[in-house]
Design a protein around this motif. Sequence first.
Motif, PDB file in Angstrom:
ATOM      1  N   ASP A  42       0.834  -1.212   0.000  1.00 46.92           N
ATOM      2  CA  ASP A  42       0.000   0.000   0.000  1.00 46.92           C
ATOM      3  C   ASP A  42       0.868   1.261   0.000  1.00 46.92           C
ATOM      4  N   ALA A  43       1.953   1.254   0.772  1.00 49.44           N
ATOM      5  CA  ALA A  43       2.852   2.409   0.815  1.00 49.44           C
ATOM      6  C   ALA A  43       3.523   2.617  -0.538  1.00 49.44           C
ATOM      7  N   ALA A  44       3.917   1.534  -1.190  1.00 50.26           N
ATOM      8  CA  ALA A  44       4.534   1.643  -2.513  1.00 50.26           C
ATOM      9  C   ALA A  44       3.551   2.210  -3.531  1.00 50.26           C
ATOM     10  N   LYS A  45       2.293   1.755  -3.468  1.00 52.26           N
ATOM     11  CA  LYS A  45       1.273   2.271  -4.385  1.00 52.26           C
ATOM     12  C   LYS A  45       1.025   3.751  -4.153  1.00 52.26           C
ATOM     13  N   ARG A  46       0.993   4.170  -2.884  1.00 53.52           N
ATOM     14  CA  ARG A  46       0.814   5.597  -2.585  1.00 53.52           C
ATOM     15  C   ARG A  46       1.984   6.411  -3.116  1.00 53.52           C
ATOM     16  N   ASN A  47       3.203   5.887  -2.983  1.00 51.30           N
ATOM     17  CA  ASN A  47       4.381   6.584  -3.508  1.00 51.30           C
ATOM     18  C   ASN A  47       4.304   6.736  -5.014  1.00 51.30           C
ATOM     19  N   ILE A  48       3.885   5.678  -5.701  1.00 49.96           N
ATOM     20  CA  ILE A  48       3.797   5.731  -7.161  1.00 49.96           C
ATOM     21  C   ILE A  48       2.767   6.760  -7.595  1.00 49.96           C
ATOM     22  N   THR A  49       1.611   6.759  -6.954  1.00 52.55           N
ATOM     23  CA  THR A  49       0.571   7.708  -7.361  1.00 52.55           C
ATOM     24  C   THR A  49       0.977   9.146  -7.041  1.00 52.55           C
ATOM     25  N   SER A  50       1.624   9.372  -5.919  1.00 53.85           N
ATOM     26  CA  SER A  50       2.040  10.741  -5.597  1.00 53.85           C
ATOM     27  C   SER A  50       3.168  11.196  -6.519  1.00 53.85           C
ATOM     28  N   ASN A  51       4.076  10.291  -6.873  1.00 52.97           N
ATOM     29  CA  ASN A  51       5.141  10.652  -7.811  1.00 52.97           C
ATOM     30  C   ASN A  51       4.579  10.938  -9.196  1.00 52.97           C
ATOM     31  N   ARG A  52       3.604  10.134  -9.627  1.00 55.15           N
ATOM     32  CA  ARG A  52       2.984  10.356 -10.923  1.00 55.15           C
ATOM     33  C   ARG A  52       2.284  11.712 -10.943  1.00 55.15           C
TER      34      ARG A  52
END
Length: 73
Positions: A42-52
């Motif tokens: 979940d943390a990795a997915k949040r990082n990806i979406t915020s970076n995108r």
Amino acid sequence: MLRLNRRQLTGSFLAGMAAAAATANASAQAPAAQESPAGLLDAAKRNITSNRAALEKFKLPMAVEPASSFKAF
């Protein structure tokens, strides 16, 4: 003024580095508790979406994009 030769300078430098390392280790925090794999995902997915979202704020022309080609061997 104190004059040091190479051997004394190296010794004092190493002693200073050892003291700094000991101080850093003494003030280091305890390791955080391990997260569950689902929490890490979940943390990795949040990082990806915020970076995108951060990258989408900047519009770049195609000329700026790096040229790349993939070749199969």
